[in-house]
Design a protein around this motif. Sequence first.
Motif, PDB file in Angstrom:
ATOM      1  N   ASN A 182       0.854  -1.180   0.000  1.00 43.07           N
ATOM      2  CA  ASN A 182       0.000   0.000   0.000  1.00 43.07           C
ATOM      3  C   ASN A 182       0.899   1.242   0.000  1.00 43.07           C
ATOM      4  O   ASN A 182       1.411   1.665   1.036  1.00 43.07           O
ATOM      5  CB  ASN A 182      -0.883  -0.066   1.254  1.00 43.07           C
ATOM      6  CG  ASN A 182      -1.888   1.055   1.294  1.00 43.07           C
ATOM      7  OD1 ASN A 182      -1.611   2.163   0.837  1.00 43.07           O
ATOM      8  ND2 ASN A 182      -3.054   0.774   1.832  1.00 43.07           N
ATOM      9  N   LEU A 200      -0.065   4.206   2.160  1.00 43.98           N
ATOM     10  CA  LEU A 200       0.261   4.014   3.575  1.00 43.98           C
ATOM     11  C   LEU A 200       1.738   4.342   3.821  1.00 43.98           C
ATOM     12  O   LEU A 200       2.094   4.998   4.805  1.00 43.98           O
ATOM     13  CB  LEU A 200      -0.041   2.563   3.963  1.00 43.98           C
ATOM     14  CG  LEU A 200       0.037   2.216   5.440  1.00 43.98           C
ATOM     15  CD1 LEU A 200      -0.997   2.982   6.248  1.00 43.98           C
ATOM     16  CD2 LEU A 200      -0.163   0.716   5.643  1.00 43.98           C
ATOM     17  N   MET A 201       2.593   3.887   2.918  1.00 45.31           N
ATOM     18  CA  MET A 201       4.026   4.190   3.047  1.00 45.31           C
ATOM     19  C   MET A 201       4.244   5.708   3.012  1.00 45.31           C
ATOM     20  O   MET A 201       5.017   6.258   3.788  1.00 45.31           O
ATOM     21  CB  MET A 201       4.816   3.540   1.915  1.00 45.31           C
ATOM     22  CG  MET A 201       4.920   2.029   1.992  1.00 45.31           C
ATOM     23  SD  MET A 201       5.892   1.444   3.412  1.00 45.31           S
ATOM     24  CE  MET A 201       4.619   0.670   4.385  1.00 45.31           C
ATOM     25  N   LEU A 223       3.164   7.211   6.322  1.00 39.28           N
ATOM     26  CA  LEU A 223       3.891   6.850   7.549  1.00 39.28           C
ATOM     27  C   LEU A 223       5.395   7.092   7.486  1.00 39.28           C
ATOM     28  O   LEU A 223       6.051   7.150   8.530  1.00 39.28           O
ATOM     29  CB  LEU A 223       3.644   5.371   7.879  1.00 39.28           C
ATOM     30  CG  LEU A 223       2.188   4.944   8.098  1.00 39.28           C
ATOM     31  CD1 LEU A 223       2.126   3.455   8.420  1.00 39.28           C
ATOM     32  CD2 LEU A 223       1.537   5.749   9.220  1.00 39.28           C
ATOM     33  N   GLY A 244       8.256  -2.495   2.716  1.00 37.10           N
ATOM     34  CA  GLY A 244       7.630  -2.181   4.001  1.00 37.10           C
ATOM     35  C   GLY A 244       8.443  -2.734   5.159  1.00 37.10           C
ATOM     36  O   GLY A 244       8.679  -2.054   6.163  1.00 37.10           O
ATOM     37  N   GLY A 269      10.288  -0.577   8.033  1.00 37.58           N
ATOM     38  CA  GLY A 269      10.024  -0.816   9.454  1.00 37.58           C
ATOM     39  C   GLY A 269      11.306  -1.100  10.221  1.00 37.58           C
ATOM     40  O   GLY A 269      11.572  -0.467  11.247  1.00 37.58           O
ATOM     41  N   LEU A 320      13.465   1.666  11.094  1.00 32.47           N
ATOM     42  CA  LEU A 320      12.772   2.645  11.947  1.00 32.47           C
ATOM     43  C   LEU A 320      12.444   3.923  11.175  1.00 32.47           C
ATOM     44  O   LEU A 320      12.590   5.026  11.674  1.00 32.47           O
ATOM     45  CB  LEU A 320      13.611   2.964  13.194  1.00 32.47           C
ATOM     46  CG  LEU A 320      14.040   1.748  14.029  1.00 32.47           C
ATOM     47  CD1 LEU A 320      14.797   2.199  15.278  1.00 32.47           C
ATOM     48  CD2 LEU A 320      12.853   0.870  14.411  1.00 32.47           C
ATOM     49  N   LEU A 370       9.295   4.260   9.725  1.00 35.57           N
ATOM     50  CA  LEU A 370       7.831   4.357   9.606  1.00 35.57           C
ATOM     51  C   LEU A 370       7.229   4.781  10.940  1.00 35.57           C
ATOM     52  O   LEU A 370       7.550   4.196  11.979  1.00 35.57           O
ATOM     53  CB  LEU A 370       7.230   3.006   9.199  1.00 35.57           C
ATOM     54  CG  LEU A 370       7.516   2.464   7.802  1.00 35.57           C
ATOM     55  CD1 LEU A 370       6.830   1.116   7.608  1.00 35.57           C
ATOM     56  CD2 LEU A 370       7.062   3.446   6.718  1.00 35.57           C
ATOM     57  N   ARG A 422       4.063   5.048  13.610  1.00 36.58           N
ATOM     58  CA  ARG A 422       2.996   4.145  14.017  1.00 36.58           C
ATOM     59  C   ARG A 422       1.725   4.446  13.218  1.00 36.58           C
ATOM     60  O   ARG A 422       1.440   5.600  12.907  1.00 36.58           O
ATOM     61  CB  ARG A 422       2.743   4.343  15.509  1.00 36.58           C
ATOM     62  CG  ARG A 422       1.692   3.437  16.088  1.00 36.58           C
ATOM     63  CD  ARG A 422       1.436   3.761  17.547  1.00 36.58           C
ATOM     64  NE  ARG A 422       2.571   3.395  18.382  1.00 36.58           N
ATOM     65  CZ  ARG A 422       2.505   3.349  19.728  1.00 36.58           C
ATOM     66  NH1 ARG A 422       1.383   3.654  20.354  1.00 36.58           N
ATOM     67  NH2 ARG A 422       3.557   3.008  20.423  1.00 36.58           N
ATOM     68  N   TYR A 423       0.971   3.398  12.920  1.00 35.41           N
ATOM     69  CA  TYR A 423      -0.300   3.581  12.216  1.00 35.41           C
ATOM     70  C   TYR A 423      -1.460   3.600  13.213  1.00 35.41           C
ATOM     71  O   TYR A 423      -1.735   2.605  13.865  1.00 35.41           O
ATOM     72  CB  TYR A 423      -0.518   2.454  11.203  1.00 35.41           C
ATOM     73  CG  TYR A 423      -1.886   2.487  10.563  1.00 35.41           C
ATOM     74  CD1 TYR A 423      -2.222   3.496   9.671  1.00 35.41           C
ATOM     75  CD2 TYR A 423      -2.851   1.546  10.891  1.00 35.41           C
ATOM     76  CE1 TYR A 423      -3.472   3.560   9.095  1.00 35.41           C
ATOM     77  CE2 TYR A 423      -4.111   1.594  10.307  1.00 35.41           C
ATOM     78  CZ  TYR A 423      -4.408   2.608   9.416  1.00 35.41           C
ATOM     79  OH  TYR A 423      -5.655   2.669   8.851  1.00 35.41           O
ATOM     80  N   GLY A 424      -2.132   4.731  13.298  1.00 40.95           N
ATOM     81  CA  GLY A 424      -3.353   4.814  14.106  1.00 40.95           C
ATOM     82  C   GLY A 424      -3.073   4.992  15.579  1.00 40.95           C
ATOM     83  O   GLY A 424      -1.959   4.781  16.059  1.00 40.95           O
ATOM     84  N   ALA A 425      -4.118   5.429  16.301  1.00 39.78           N
ATOM     85  CA  ALA A 425      -3.975   5.722  17.727  1.00 39.78           C
ATOM     86  C   ALA A 425      -3.958   4.433  18.541  1.00 39.78           C
ATOM     87  O   ALA A 425      -4.427   3.407  18.092  1.00 39.78           O
ATOM     88  CB  ALA A 425      -5.122   6.601  18.190  1.00 39.78           C
TER      89      ALA A 425
END
Lengths: 402, 402
Positions: B2, B5-6, B9, B388, B392, B395, B397, B399-402
């Motif tokens: 995705n 997304l990359m 992030l 991806g 990752g 280091l 990227l 964090r995705y989402g709360a």
Amino acid sequence: MNLDLMRELSVSTDSKIVLLILDGLGGLPMEAGGRTELEAASTPNFDRLAASSDLGLSRPVAAGVSPGSGPGHLALFGYNPLEYQVGRGVLSALGVGFDLGESDLAARINFATLDGEGKISDRRAGRIPSEKGAELVDLLNENVRIDGAEVFVIHEKEYRAVVVFRAPGLSGSLSDTDPQRVGLEPLPVKPTEPSEGTEKAASLANAFVEGANEVLKDQHPANTVLLRGFGMHPALPSFEETYGLRAAAIASYPMYKGLARLAGMDLLKEGEGISGEFDTLEAAWDDHDFFFVHVKPTDAAGEDGDFERKRGVIEEVDGLLPRLLELGPAALAVTGDHATPAKMKSHSWHGVPFLLRSPYTLPTAETFGERACAGGSLGAFPAEEIMGLLMGHALKLNRYGA
Amino acid sequence: MNLDLMRELSVSTDSKIVLLILDGLGGLPMEAGGRTELEAASTPNFDRLAASSDLGLSRPVAAGVSPGSGPGHLALFGYNPLEYQVGRGVLSALGVGFDLGESDLAARINFATLDGEGKISDRRAGRIPSEKGAELVDLLNENVRIDGAEVFVIHEKEYRAVVVFRAPGLSGSLSDTDPQRVGLEPLPVKPTEPSEGTEKAASLANAFVEGANEVLKDQHPANTVLLRGFGMHPALPSFEETYGLRAAAIASYPMYKGLARLAGMDLLKEGEGISGEFDTLEAAWDDHDFFFVHVKPTDAAGEDGDFERKRGVIEEVDGLLPRLLELGPAALAVTGDHATPAKMKSHSWHGVPFLLRSPYTLPTAETFGERACAGGSLGAFPAEEIMGLLMGHALKLNRYGA
């Protein structure tokens, strides 16, 4: 997970499913050649369970991507975490038990400290105690009024609270006021996608901040509010309609309760500590057919970089496991919402040890650990598939096709 | 992968990523019970690396599908190879350094031999030497004019060249003129999807072939051109915008340089042989934060069915590995764009041994080989996810989402 397929195939039966989540379970060796937290823990009960379980490594969101708790749990519940997104404000509002309506806009509040020049000197207002936080929330509820919307402020804990704006036609695509660093002025709320709904919402939010600053100006150290994580109530298909499950959640932290409520789960009163959660499970056993049990301290220990404490929490849960097995779930999964290796002191992207026990498994190892799981019959697989596996193993899915 | 997304992030950091590709790395035992090329090779350095790495088998495109070099590399770079398609002509044009514009149409040329009856007697014109090929390319550039388009012919090597048509409104969905067999007449170029753009492009291409035949008619043995692999410049999101990486490529063959340029990588001047590529890597280390290093001879040996030569190339790279490790990449992946088992003398669909080394790995074996990788913590996974994982592990990227 294909939720339409689940809806089409799911059947109600008396069999019970348990999803036991050790938050941040996945780990790493602290040093080359070492063992992970779970591998190092003495877990005779988990090991015995593994010997009659399917094993695998579950991946929360995407390769290399470390998930927050929101996306991590949505995936566990079978919702695609890239498709269903939940703001932090919404999670917190649901977690404190606020009855969030579908047109409500929620955001997280941090009480914070402004210096004489209007710059942030402490983003958490010296971590004021919960009593003080509750008092300030009352002040805001009594004195801040904004035109065109109802406003609800709900205290969460210490310096944390939630604000909910209730008005027609709002949209949640808004930027935070928290600049994430001290020494800067708070930012105005701005639409991140321009629309009538975001313009209206931004102006309500900015009016609220202005009103709050007026009310709090003589307080110390909490003389302002920072807002972040704006979002609307997301329309998740419920567990009832998707899986035909009467689902219940046992969790001690607001955010996880909030996530469970989003999925339409009943929130059960948790007891004291992890064993209290098992008390609740036993007491509620007959009234539901799905239980989400959430254990938080594994993640907290990982975030603190405390390998030994995380190992200890895992051992504590291991000691309680026989009580759960005694209840006789038809299908039991044990995993985490993501890895939180003590080595990294943060959530990570690594595969999370996953174990599924039912009468219909293909065991591959005598221990529960990352490397045993890597060689398991499920291999590395998306966490989103866990609910499908549980439904299948509990014999709650009809055959697909003739 | 995705890519959105990359993009969302990714963060820029000083840490460095290396993607070391041994083209066609994956192999098979020549006989039942035997070892693969990589398993048979003596690779003390790769083995030591594996003992501190995540292992897995990467799959380039889809189950059972053998990829060409284009899709194989697109997947390695994180682009879905079924979504992003690149014609061979485009790859060659970029590889020779032609500045392909977004409305340019490119195709590969083979100089070939027509017999007295107009049938193809040699699809490669007796593999004419490069000097002769260059001379013929000059002849075409000087003498072939077609109405309504600029035409550029660029020599590649020996009997191979590229033609680029520059005109507004062209489309690349066209069939080849090469019938792939001798004894047949060349085919006319035809639209594979009817449209104004393909009709126009087909008529330009056919006019070019006619003109070339006129110019070459007295040459021997190269008296015609065969055209194949028509395509337009594909709009790939660049590495810079997608991953926030200042990316560089070290490759010795035009096609791989072309692929890297498509992704927006800088092309570094390669040295002599594989060790020359490592020289380049060392010299450029400070100026980029991502390096794609492409080693070709593994694939060439596999294509020739030469198990021992392929094994030898792997051992040569193993010997150079310490120089790469000395540079201290934050994340290093070693894999291939596809398998080229000597047993099959061709690209194949098999999983490709994959190794990723960072401080955050879960090692599962003490050797680098297909079967060690099959039992690795990454399992079998799509090659598209490699970027991806590297992001990752380095280091890079959020964090995705709360």
